[in-house]
Design a protein around this motif. Structure first.
Motif: not given
Length: 449
Positions: A371-397
């Motif tokens: 149930i939490f996976d569904a919620r976080v998947q929707a939130a990630y889609a809202t953010l535009g599914r940004p690519a995770v890198t060493v430079n973006t990890l904590w910003t995306i988190y």
């Protein structure tokens, strides 16, 4: 006079779709043209087809398989790529940088060029990597797939990440290198072992680990599989329990991992703790961290494992085991005057072991609750599914944490904060008797192949 074209004295080339995967495989392993041709000849029907060194080189040129010399890189041309790799792997030396440049960016740069770059950019770091701090230990193995040695690693437990690896000790090939939120649940360890068995098409003669109840997750299925295929082993345990500090090959792999891979990523994770971005005692923080970081970190570790298995280590005259690329020693032990002791196992037998020892519905296999996976998947889609890198990890988190926390229902909050995320205790898993009967598919005994 007939106009039909007469065949010449040479045999036709084999179909490209047959030989190109072979050529690319050994080209990626940085083998010479002479070696690649030998491997091609071993795979094709030489009664029907032929291939010369010139034909091989023409085929390589046609498909853009360009050698180190032909790429003709300079210090200036490799500099931005070396800098990018160093953001992730700041402590690796020139040899591992050569491997990373090729694997990550398709750049074939000579070792001397990379070393010259490092000496020009950071001579202090080069000198530090040359310190002689090795401790020599002895280990014996009779051939490939004689022993698989595995071990867990808890140095990242403070982040909520638990590591596990297994090495085939004769070749030095890493069979797996895993990151998860646990490494003490026997069903999880059993799944690692069975996944490797499927990839290898069989199992080793004996597994090996430190003492620990969780290690029955591998010792049990391995012993029962071996007994099932060879009834003469009834009443024996096909696993070695090694005292602390004696499980040498796995410990060596962890030492190299700590020196080469860990520093950059550990610093990145430490930053999240230090800046109070990530709170490992807060269930919501932990679940979002697991969802975002574990798959990304597993990808980084998969890349590290592939590079390690495809890299020719520095020659060691004090080492009796063969010197070569781990993947090649593992796949072609005959080229190193070695035997392969692999015990072949059918898929249905592995399926039975999976059902018994690593059932798919066990909660340890859930990255986060569904149930939490569904919620976080929707939130990630809202953010535009940004690519995770060493430079973006904590910003995306941070953005993901904010988006999820703003939309959690009271029921979802109750589920999230009702989960224990601070312990990693092994489930009850009693050792089996060595001779316990298991009603699995009967194929009779199979010989080591």
């Amino acid at each position: 006079m007939s106009s039909d074209k007469q065949p010449n004295q040479y045999k036709p080339l084999p179909p490209e779709d047959q030989v190109l995967p072979i050529i690319k495989k050994y080209f990626d392993l940085r083998r010479s043209d002479v070696d690649i041709l030998r491997y091609v000849h071993a795979e094709i029907d030489l009664e029907v087809y032929g291939m010369s060194i010139k034909s091989l080189r023409r085929l390589k040129q046609k498909h853009g398989l360009v050698s180190t010399r032909q790429q003709a890189h300079t210090i200036e041309s490799i500099a931005p790529y070396v800098s990018e790799v160093r953001t992730r792997l700041p402590a690796i030396g020139a040899g591992d940088m050569v491997s990373a440049l090729w694997h990550d960016h398709g750049i074939r740069a000579p070792h001397g060029l990379v070393l010259a770059h490092d000496k020009a950019v950071d001579p202090v770091a080069v000198a530090a990597r040359k310190r002689k701090g090795l401790k020599r230990r002895r280990f014996w193995a009779t051939g490939v797939n004689d022993v698989w040695s595995f071990d867990q690693h808890d140095k990242w437990k403070r982040f909520g990440l638990m590591l596990h690896l297994c090495v085939e000790v004769f070749s030095g090939k890493l069979l797996w290198l895993k990151v998860w939120w646990s490494n003490r649940q026997p069903p999880l360890l059993a799944s690692y072992y069975l996944e490797a068995a499927r990839e290898c098409g069989g199992v080793c003669l004996v597994t090996q680990s430190d003492p620990g109840g969780e290690n029955y997750g591998i010792a049990n299925p391995h012993t029962v599989i071996r007994q099932h295929l060879d009834p003469s082993l009834a009443g024996t345990i096909q696993h070695r329990w090694m005292r602390k500090g004696v499980n040498v090959k796995s410990e060596i792999k962890w030492s190299v991992f700590r020196r080469q891979f860990a520093p950059g990523f550990e610093g990145l994770l430490e930053y999240g703790l230090t800046m109070d971005i990530y709170k490992p005692t807060d269930a919501l923080h932990v679940l979002i961290f697991r969802w975002l970081v574990i798959p990304w970190m597993q990808l980084q570790m998969d890349n590290y494992r592939i590079r390690s298995n495809q890299k020719l280590p520095r020659k060691n005259n004090k080492k009796v085991l063969p010197h070569g690329i781990p993947d090649l020693i593992f796949e072609r032990p005959q080229d190193y005057m070695a035997a392969d002791y692999k015990v072949r196992v059918d898929e249905d037998l592995l399926d039975a072991a999976q059902e018994k020892y690593a059932p798919a519905d066990h909660p340890v296999f859930q990255l986060v609750p569904p149930i939490f996976d569904a919620r976080v998947q929707a939130a990630y889609a809202t953010l535009g599914r940004p690519a995770v890198t060493v430079n973006t990890l904590w910003t995306i988190y941070s953005a993901l944490l904010n988006e999820v926390s703003n939309h959690l229902t009271p029921g979802e909050q109750a589920i999230v904060y009702g989960i224990s995320v601070t312990s990693d205790e092994a489930v009850d898993f009693l050792p089996e008797l060595p001779g316990e009967y298991v009603p699995w598919p009967n194929h009779g005994a199979q010989n080591a192949g």
